[in-house]
Every structure is written in C-alpha cells, then in structure tokens.
Design a protein around this motif. Structure first.
Motif, PDB file in Angstrom:
ATOM      1  N   UNK A 393     -13.224  37.102 -20.756  1.00  0.00           N
ATOM      2  CA  UNK A 393     -11.962  37.499 -20.126  1.00  0.00           C
ATOM      3  C   UNK A 393     -12.077  38.803 -19.338  1.00  0.00           C
ATOM      4  N   UNK A 394     -11.431  38.839 -18.172  1.00  0.00           N
ATOM      5  CA  UNK A 394     -11.172  40.095 -17.489  1.00  0.00           C
ATOM      6  C   UNK A 394      -9.715  40.447 -17.769  1.00  0.00           C
ATOM      7  N   UNK A 395      -9.477  41.671 -18.205  1.00  0.00           N
ATOM      8  CA  UNK A 395      -8.083  42.062 -18.414  1.00  0.00           C
ATOM      9  C   UNK A 395      -7.544  42.569 -17.080  1.00  0.00           C
ATOM     10  N   UNK A 396      -6.603  41.805 -16.524  1.00  0.00           N
ATOM     11  CA  UNK A 396      -6.070  42.108 -15.200  1.00  0.00           C
ATOM     12  C   UNK A 396      -5.083  43.262 -15.295  1.00  0.00           C
ATOM     13  N   UNK A 397      -4.321  43.269 -16.393  1.00  0.00           N
ATOM     14  CA  UNK A 397      -3.230  44.213 -16.473  1.00  0.00           C
ATOM     15  C   UNK A 397      -2.801  44.391 -17.917  1.00  0.00           C
TER      16      UNK A 397
END
Lengths: 415, 289
Positions: A393-397
C-alpha cells in the motif's frame, strides 16, 4: 420409473443446495444471569473470533500473538508495580455464527472468568456479544466487525468499538475520492445487510462531497459472474466504480473488472478491503485501487518496528485487526493499572474519554458519548508492484479522526 | 441497441462456460444415473490444482489445461472404484448423499491446507485485454473460454453419439441386459465414464481460474446454477446442457441489465417454468431421463 426417481433426486439436490446457500444464522437472544464480581488474582482476556472461516487470515489465531505482545509490553512497563500479575488468554472460534458467538461469550464470561472479550468480527456475531456484555456487565472491545449499530442502537456501557466502522469507510473513501475529482459514481453492492448499508453510506458521502451516484446496482450474494454487472456499472461513463463486495465476491469482481473495457477508463474504489485480500489476489490485480485502511504496517517506523516483532512470532505481516487487538488489550491493561482493580465499572470509567496515541491509534480518543474509538485513518492506494512481500500500500492521505468519524452516533442511548 | 448487443454477447460468453461446466454433470447423470453433488467441489479442485501448480511448480495455464483434467480423471476413477460403485444399485439418493458428504470433506480439506482468502492466478499471456466489435467490448479471455467450451462440448457430443465407444457406453446404460447379451462387458465402462465426467469438472475449474476467485467455496454457489442448467436442458442430455447453458447465460445477462436484483432468481423461475411445461427438460427423453 427411474426417470421419476432421478428427477426427484435432482429436485432434492437443487433444493438442498439452495437451502445450504440460504443457511444463515439468527442473532442469539439475550441471556440472563451472572453478576459482575470477579477478581481471583488474575486477568483473563477472551479472544473470540473466526478461527477457521473467511476472517481467519484477517484476524484469527494471530490476534492471540498480538495480545501476547501487549501482555509482554505491559509487564515490561510496570514490572513489580503491575496490578495484574497473572494474565491469561482464552480463545474460541465463533464460526461466524451469531448463536455460537452468543454461547461462547457467555461461557467466557461465566465459566472461564473472562474480564474482557476482544475482536469478534462479523456484525451479527458482534451484536450478540454486545448484548452479553451488557447483561454480564463485563467489558467487550470489538475490533473486527464494521456495523455502526455497536455504537448506535446497540451501544452500551461495557461495549467499545476500537478499529473501524462502515460509516468511517464511506467518509474516508467516498468523501476523499469525490473531493479529489471523482465526482460521478456507479456503485455495485452485494444484496444483503452489509452491502445495503455500505451502499447507503457511500451514496450519502458521495453526495455530501458534491458528487453524484448515477446507479446503485444490487448483485446477488454470493455471485461468480460479474462481467455483466461491470458492463452495466459502466453505463453513463462514471469516473468511479465503487465495489462494496467483500471476500470471494470482491476478488471475483476485481478480476473481472481488470478484464473489462472499464479498466483504465474508470477508477475502481473498494468499500471494504483488507491487506489479506491484496495478498491473496496478488498486488498487480488490485494495482491503483483506492480504499480506506484503519492502519498500515509500513506507514512509519513505529508501525514497522511493531510489525517486525509480530513477524518474528508469526512469519507474516499484521493486518490492522492484529494491531488493533494489541492496542485494545494494552489499553485495557493500562486502564486496569490506573483503576487498581479489574472491576468493570471502574475500568470503563478510566477508558471513557481517554486520549490515546499508540502504535495503532493516532490522535485516538475513546469517545464517551457512544464508545466509538476515533482515530486518524488512511486513504490507501494499492501499489503496482510489491517491493517486498506484504508491502502493498501507498498511503495517499491521512484522514484526521474528526473527519473520519464525524459526530457521535445520535442513535446511541448510553444506559 | 448497442447495449442490448453488448449484454447478448456477454450472456453468450458466460453461457458457453456454463455449458462446459454442466457438461460433466450431464454426462454422469445421463450415462450412470448418478446425481453427482460433488461436481462443484471437483470444479473447485481443478482451479485450486491449477493455482498450486502455478505457484509451486511454475506450471502455466496451457499445461494445466491438459494436466489437471488427467489428474481429475484419476481422482474420478478412485472415487468411482472406492465409493460410488457400491451404491449404484441402490436408490440414486444414496449416491447423492455420498457425493454431498464428499463435497464437505473436499471443501474443508482445501480450507485447511490453503486457507480461506483464496489463491492468486493470472490471465495467461496473450489472452488479456479487450476486443471491440463496433461499440461492443468483450474480454479476450471470455471469448476464448466460450469458444473453447463450445469445442469441448461438441467433441463430447460427437464422441457419445457418433463413435463406437459412445454407442457402447449408451447401450450399456440404456439397456444393460441386452448389451451384455451381445458379449459386451458393461461394468467396464462405468469407471471411465465417471472419471471422464470428473475430468470435465476439473477442466471447467482450470478455465475459471484466471477469471474467478479461487477459494474452497467457489463451487458451492456455482453448483446451484449448474443444477439449474442440467434440469432446464433435460437430465443427462448433452445437447440440452449446451443449449441450456447458453440460455441461462443469456437470461442472467438480460436479468442483470434490466432487473439486477432479480438476476439470479430469473434463472430459477426459468427452471420452474421448464419443469412445469416439460418435466423432463428441454431435450430430456421421458424414457431415459
């Protein structure tokens, strides 16, 4: 004559399979009896969850390891000054059945002298245990279930909801994506209580954020063939397609979405997704999908460090449910320490209103009004390839707690 | 209009797959009179074995398409020899219960070994993406699965109706006494036919792997639709299974398009209507059924 017999057998076969598919479980009724007095010089933590079915990988037996880590940390922190010198864990499998959860919870509280029950995924099972907790006047911290009823109609003094709920998922995913330009949605949802709830919450949040939902399409549950549903969801060329499915249905949906002409044209948003779903389907299949996560193991050093400890014991990375079980157990023990007793009312008093920052909760607060534990949550985007196993996962926000959880649930009348 | 065409083609694509998936059920029904409830579990095994072959031995889709049915044939032979055979002389209900029990065992065993979240599998190279015909888009893999299914169904149909082996098999089951009197060993054909039906279930599983969730429960829901297909088509009729497969695919697609909530109910309404009007199904023969 043979034709009739075979015909009869087929009729039975078809009926039996339909009956099997329809086999659900009713919520267990409330039980009476049991006073709240218990000390016997030890704390007993009951872990009641799905140890063999669909939620096994998400939480299951590894949550016991998470709780053991909490116990170790508590003992290390307080040493000789620890109020709870002996701490035991008892576990049970509720098989995702409300009636089993109900009787196991009763057994834990009464016979196994559990001071607290943790986890309980599956909304029907979760609500059954909430009733038991209220009757027995013993603590219950739910982690695995999503239903807002735990902090709404079914809220009570002894029940807390630690990790997430469906309204939070909707605010996080629908609200954020809509505000970022994904203004036109079509939603496909499984046609049962959870899916209908999710559809309502998502529609509400998309609209509130200034977007619109063109179509909400109900799909039979469970379902294998989503190709045509996906075509229908593409009508009107929405910017976002929302799938409210879970488990096997979600995997079917995503696989077939990836093979459809909508791939690349519309963004796929998923209502409820766990890291274990990404792990089982493969990161490339979910690549680019956005969803709200309550916690991610590789978000920062603090999380990573804890995830490393968890991996040493389990050889796998933790889901948010594992981290939440750790956090709930740890904060329960801290509250016992503070209260100097395991008396449920005293411990509840210490938990209510408590502000918490730990490995799971950031800007966390145990909201007194409805016992929802509010905290920062994360809009995540699935990576296109995994640098290492479980790094998906990339944490976008980061979505601030207040935005994610909104106001306390007005349906909750704390008795 | 283009939307209608889109749904029609999608329904046909799904229908082809349904036809193949129901084919093994129809063969075992038609030839042996056994209601094989474990067909869904065998379909699941086919998909799970493909995924395991890929993950552990790097055996890809095309090889799996050949290897898995062979393995499943072996499994079917064992199943017939060790279990099904002993109940053939009794009421069909006994074998139905036997295969039902077997289903539970297989599903739980796969859950124990491979967990519950499912196994990954990808679309084979060259079959990904889309084709556009005018305004209609179809996934390449769906077209492949449909065409492949039709070819297999036609081949099985020809095998049973036009070849000597097919003739013997049909004679052995329709008139076992008379066939035996002609000097043919009737019992000899039971095992391979059963194995063949199970192999077809496994083949459908391989075909499903790239496009469906591979979990222990994947056959549990699917078997319901397959029973509907077989009942609509006529018990044991190969042609019936194929026609009904397409019919169910179409009905489902139109259902989703115009009344999504009722998409699955529509299939069973169709089944009920067919059984009311023609109890032996569209292509079932009263005397054989």
């Amino acid at each position: 004559m043979r034709s009739r017999t075979v015909q009869g057998t087929v009729a039975i076969a078809a009926t039996a399979s339909l009956a099997l598919a329809a086999c659900g479980s009713g919520a267990g009724g409330p039980q009476s009896g049991g006073s709240g007095k218990l000390t016997d010089d030890k704390i007993v933590i009951g872990l009641l969850n799905d140890q063999s079915g669909v939620y096994k990988d998400l939480s299951g037996p590894n949550s016991k390891t998470a709780i053991e880590l909490a116990i170790a940390d508590y003992k290390a922190k307080y040493g000789d000054k620890a109020v709870a010198k002996t701490i035991e864990i008892v576990t049970a499998d509720h098989q995702n059945k409300a009636d089993v959860a109900n009787s196991k919870a009763q057994e834990m509280y009464d016979r196994q002298k559990a001071d607290i029950i943790l986890d309980v995924p599956n909304s029907a099972a979760a609500l059954a245990v909430a009733t038991q907790a209220a009757n027995k006047k013993k603590l219950y911290i739910n982690i695995g279930a999503g239903t807002t009823k735990l902090t709404g109609e079914s809220c009570n003094k002894y029940t807390f909801h630690w990790a997430y709920n469906t309204a939070m998922l909707a605010r996080g995913t629908a609200g954020t994506i809509t505000k970022e330009g994904g203004t036109s949605w079509n939603i496909v949802y499984p046609d049962y209580a959870f899916g209908q709830d999710m559809n309502k919450s998502f529609t509400k949040e998309v609209t509130a954020a200034g977007g619109s939902v063109g179509q909400s399409i109900a799909s039979p549950f469970p379902s294998d063939n989503f190709a045509t549903f996906i075509t229908k969801a593409g009508e009107g060329s929405p910017k976002v397609i929302g799938s409210m499915h879970a488990g096997g249905d979600l995997i079917n949906f995503v696989k077939q979405f990836n093979q459809s002409s909508l791939k690349g044209k519309a963004q796929l948003a998923v209502g409820l997704m766990f890291i274990t779903d990404i792990h089982s389907l493969g990161v490339d299949q979910f690549a680019g999908t956005q969803f709200t996560d309550a916690w991610y193991w590789n978000f920062d050093d603090q999380n990573k460090k804890w995830a490393d400890r968890f991996k040493e014991k389990t050889n796998t990375r933790p889901s948010f449910a594992h981290a939440a079980n750790y956090s709930a157990a740890m904060n329960y023990l801290e509250a016992v320490q503070e209260a100097g007793t395991d008396d449920a009312d005293a411990v509840v008093g210490k938990l209510e209103g408590k502000k918490i920052n730990d490995v799971f909760l950031r800007n966390g607060e145990v909201r007194k009004a409805d016992h929802a534990v509010t905290h920062d949550v994360y809009l995540a985007k699935v990576k296109s390839s995994a640098p290492e196993e479980w790094d998906y996962e990339d944490i976008v926000k980061t979505i601030p707690a207040a935005e994610a959880y909104g106001e306390a649930n007005p349906a909750c009348k704390m008795g | 209009m283009s939307a209608f065409l889109q749904y029609t083609l999608q329904g046909l694509a799904a229908g082809g797959f349904y036809a193949l998936s129901a084919l093994g059920l129809a063969v075992i029904f038609g030839v042996l009179g056994v209601v094989n409830f474990s067909h869904g579990a065998c379909y699941m095994l086919g998909a799970v074995i493909s995924a395991v072959l890929l993950a552990e031995l790097h055996v890809g889709f095309w090889v799996a398409l050949v290897v898995v049915p062979i393995l499943m044939f072996g499994f079917g032979v064992l199943m017939e020899r060790l279990l099904v055979r002993w109940l053939l002389a009794l009421d069909p209900l006994y074998n139905f219960l036997l295969t039902f029990g077997l289903t539970l065992i297989l599903v739980e065993a796969v859950k124990q070994k491979y967990g519950v979240s499912g196994l990954p599998y990808e679309v084979p190279a060259g079959l990904g993406g889309q084709v556009s015909i005018g305004s209609v888009n179809l996934s390449v893999y769906a077209i492949f699965a449909c065409l492949f299914s039709v070819v297999v169904c036609v081949a099985v149909g020809l095998l049973l109706t036009k070849t000597r082996i097919g003739m013997i098999v049909r004679a052995s089951t329709e008139a076992p006494e008379r066939t035996r009197a002609l000097g043919i060993n009737v019992g000899r054909w039971v095992t391979p036919v059963f194995g063949f039906g199970i192999a077809l279930a496994g083949l459908a599983g391989v075909l499903a792997a790239p496009t469906r969730a591979i979990t222990a429960e994947m056959g549990s829901n699917f078997i319901i639709i397959l029973f509907a297909v077989v009942v609509i088509g006529g018990l044991g009729s190969i042609l019936g299974a194929v026609v009904a497969g397409f019919l169910v695919g179409l009905v489902e697609a139109y259902g989703i398009a115009y009344a999504p909530t009722y998409a699955q109910i529509v299939i069973f309404v169709l089944m009920a209507l067919v059984v009311l009007v023609r109890p032996s199904g569209l292509f079932g023969r009263e005397e054989v059924a």
